[in-house]
Design an enzyme around this catalytic site. Structure first.
Site, PDB file in Angstrom:
ATOM      1  N   LEU A 143      20.627 -52.448  -8.812  1.00 50.67           N
ATOM      2  CA  LEU A 143      20.849 -51.389  -7.843  1.00 50.67           C
ATOM      3  C   LEU A 143      21.901 -51.889  -6.859  1.00 50.67           C
ATOM      4  O   LEU A 143      21.927 -53.077  -6.528  1.00 50.67           O
ATOM      5  CB  LEU A 143      19.550 -51.053  -7.092  1.00 50.67           C
ATOM      6  CG  LEU A 143      18.390 -50.500  -7.912  1.00 50.67           C
ATOM      7  CD1 LEU A 143      17.173 -50.276  -7.012  1.00 50.67           C
ATOM      8  CD2 LEU A 143      18.768 -49.198  -8.599  1.00 50.67           C
ATOM      9  N   ASP A 144      22.755 -50.988  -6.397  1.00 46.19           N
ATOM     10  CA  ASP A 144      23.724 -51.378  -5.385  1.00 46.19           C
ATOM     11  C   ASP A 144      23.010 -51.936  -4.167  1.00 46.19           C
ATOM     12  O   ASP A 144      21.849 -51.587  -3.888  1.00 46.19           O
ATOM     13  CB  ASP A 144      24.571 -50.172  -4.963  1.00 46.19           C
ATOM     14  CG  ASP A 144      25.422 -49.626  -6.102  1.00 46.19           C
ATOM     15  OD1 ASP A 144      25.756 -50.404  -7.008  1.00 46.19           O
ATOM     16  OD2 ASP A 144      25.738 -48.420  -6.078  1.00 46.19           O
ATOM     17  N   LYS A 145      23.687 -52.776  -3.423  1.00 46.01           N
ATOM     18  CA  LYS A 145      23.078 -53.426  -2.255  1.00 46.01           C
ATOM     19  C   LYS A 145      22.428 -52.409  -1.325  1.00 46.01           C
ATOM     20  O   LYS A 145      21.327 -52.644  -0.810  1.00 46.01           O
ATOM     21  CB  LYS A 145      24.151 -54.222  -1.504  1.00 46.01           C
ATOM     22  CG  LYS A 145      23.638 -54.942  -0.268  1.00 46.01           C
ATOM     23  CD  LYS A 145      24.750 -55.744   0.391  1.00 46.01           C
ATOM     24  CE  LYS A 145      24.238 -56.463   1.636  1.00 46.01           C
ATOM     25  NZ  LYS A 145      25.319 -57.262   2.290  1.00 46.01           N
TER      26      LYS A 145
END
Length: 337
Positions: A143-145
């Site tokens: 997942l993106d940050k």
């Protein structure tokens, strides 16, 4: 105390004759990926009738006994770091957790410490059987940050291999909740395009301008409009100024939902990369003060379902919206219809 090495043995029958040894052994030793097996063979860990065999492309000899030595995993480079992790499920092979906003998954420039991998190394200390020979968690998806939500990581080579296959075959159930600028038209639909790196900014992705282009990777997002908020003054009656969307992925490309929703004119609220100012603000005195402080894409991985890669058990996990997205939803609900 160091773990002992594993000794794996397989004897070839007549049907195995002439097959590539790496392909045949991967089928025999289901806990090992082919790349891991190749590394072991290249390092002289395989014998055929007692003679070291270091050629993965060698043909299987019927009746021969192959013995593979799997050394204990070596310590990972990242230093384990203690952190509070929201664990939903854990056994000897898997750990499922809710990743919070602001936590990078993997070490990278700008995030060499304080990542999810560092936290899992501490949490799983002593229970990692090694991914690719290294004592580390297997990150099979990311997942993106600044995207929150449910994630799974592998603790064993067998689980890593099995989960990688499920993700590559697109059999994993993944549902995300997003809040968008504008509401989609049609309200429910399927977005199927190629996704490629932007020629202007290599950190971004885009849909090719030519709809017939084969550049990049195939990507499919199915979406359903769960709620519409306000009335878009520049659109027909019923078109929302903003919307709550459920997105279900058939593929898992980098930034897929963010790019696909922007592609249909529904940038994710707060998205600093694909939304720009248009994605953050609605032109509303009710919402804009809140949105000016909402500085991440309004995206949450709400559902993750898959078959346990070792036991075959059906597993499904849900995560409610984090507090900041709940607050955003309450603000959007105040918009006049």
């Amino acid at each position: 105390m160091n773990r002992p090495e594993d000794i794996l043995t397989a004897t070839a029958d007549d049907e195995a004759r002439g097959q590539r040894v790496d392909r045949w052994l991967t089928a025999q030793f289901e806990t090992l990926s082919r790349s891991r097996l190749k590394t072991l063979v290249d390092s002289g860990q395989l014998t055929c009738n007692g003679v070291v065999l270091s050629d993965c492309s060698a043909k299987v000899v019927a009746g021969a006994t192959y013995v593979l030595t799997v050394p204990p995993p070596v310590a990972a480079d990242p230093v384990p770091e203690k952190m509070d992790l929201d664990i939903l499920y854990e056994d000897d092979d898997l750990v499922v957790l809710v990743k919070p906003v602001g936590l990078a998954v993997h070490p990278a420039p700008g995030n060499w410490s304080g990542t999810l991998v560092h936290g899992l190394l501490h949490h799983c200390a002593g229970s990692l059987s090694g991914i690719g020979g290294v004592e580390r968690p297997g990150i099979v998806h990311r997942l993106d940050k600044d995207t929150s939500g449910v994630m799974v990581a592998a603790k064993s080579d067998a689980a890593h291999k099995g989960m990688t296959i499920q993700f590559s075959r697109h059999t994993v159930e993944r549902a995300y909740i997003a809040f968008t600028r504008h509401s989609p038209n049609p309200k429910d639909g399927r977005i199927e395009t190629q996704l490629m790196r932007s020629s202007r900014d290599r950190t971004k992705f885009e849909v090719p301008h030519d709809p017939n282009s084969t550049a990049g990777k195939h990507a499919i997002t199915n979406y359903v409009t769960m709620a519409r908020y306000g009335q878009d003054p520049h659109a027909s009656v019923g078109a929302g100024l903003a919307a709550k969307i459920e997105c279900r992925l058939e593929t898992g490309r980098t930034h897929q939902i963010r790019v696909h929703m922007a592609h249909i004119g529904c940038h994710l609220l707060g998205d600093p990369v694909y939304g720009s100012k248009r994605g953050r603000l609605l032109g509303s005195d009710i919402c804009d003060p809140f949105l000016r402080e909402f500085r991440r894409q309004a995206l949450h991985a709400a559902i993750l379902g898959f078959k346990h890669p070792v036991t075959g058990q059906d597993l499904r996990f849900e995560s409610e919206l984090p507090d900041d997205m709940k607050a955003l939803e309450r603000v959007l609900e105040k918009l006049p219809q």
